[in-house]
Design a protein around this motif. Sequence first.
Motif, PDB file in Angstrom:
ATOM      1  N   SER A   1       0.541  -1.538   0.038  1.00 17.03           N
ATOM      2  CA  SER A   1      -0.339  -0.158   0.372  1.00 17.03           C
ATOM      3  C   SER A   1       0.602   1.112   0.258  1.00 17.03           C
ATOM      4  O   SER A   1       1.953   1.623   1.212  1.00 17.03           O
ATOM      5  CB  SER A   1      -0.755  -0.279   1.075  1.00 17.03           C
ATOM      6  N   ASN A   2       0.586   2.342  -0.752  1.00 17.54           N
ATOM      7  CA  ASN A   2       1.576   3.967  -0.857  1.00 17.54           C
ATOM      8  C   ASN A   2       0.712   4.377  -0.580  1.00 17.54           C
ATOM      9  O   ASN A   2       1.339   5.512  -0.923  1.00 17.54           O
ATOM     10  CB  ASN A   2       2.121   3.564  -2.568  1.00 17.54           C
ATOM     11  N   TYR A   3      -0.539   4.010   0.338  1.00 20.11           N
ATOM     12  CA  TYR A   3      -1.202   5.717   0.524  1.00 20.11           C
ATOM     13  C   TYR A   3      -1.709   7.065  -0.369  1.00 20.11           C
ATOM     14  O   TYR A   3      -2.822   6.546  -0.877  1.00 20.11           O
ATOM     15  CB  TYR A   3      -0.455   6.107   1.949  1.00 20.11           C
TER      16      TYR A   3
ATOM     17  N   ASP B   1      -1.055   1.408  -5.477  1.00 20.87           N
ATOM     18  CA  ASP B   1      -0.321   0.643  -4.494  1.00 20.87           C
ATOM     19  C   ASP B   1       0.493  -0.418  -5.450  1.00 20.87           C
ATOM     20  O   ASP B   1       1.031  -0.595  -7.137  1.00 20.87           O
ATOM     21  CB  ASP B   1      -1.294  -0.256  -3.887  1.00 20.87           C
TER      22      ASP B   1
ATOM     23  N   THR C   1       3.314  -1.342   4.804  1.00 20.37           N
ATOM     24  CA  THR C   1       1.977  -2.028   4.971  1.00 20.37           C
ATOM     25  C   THR C   1       1.497  -2.765   4.125  1.00 20.37           C
ATOM     26  O   THR C   1       1.260  -2.479   2.463  1.00 20.37           O
ATOM     27  CB  THR C   1       0.869  -1.004   4.645  1.00 20.37           C
TER      28      THR C   1
END
Length: 77
Positions: free
Chosen positions: A22-24, A28, A53
């Motif tokens: 997850s790259n926020y 992603d 994450t």
Amino acid sequence: MRCYQTGTYPCDTHFSVELHRSNYIWEDTYIGSAAFNRSGFTKATWTNVGGGTYFFKFVKCNDNMTVRARNVAMYSW
């Protein structure tokens, strides 16, 4: 991961489990995938993924069957 399924399989007896970071804010990152059996126990290991994450994505053919999973776990050593 333990996955249990009963019945017949008109498409395939496997499904894919993808690991994503997850790259926020950004898209992603796809890390890789592994083939899992629709019944019984299957274990997959992804190496050199680094901190962050992560989440799993489950992918299977559209065959009107449901794959139920128990004891899905993500470990880091």
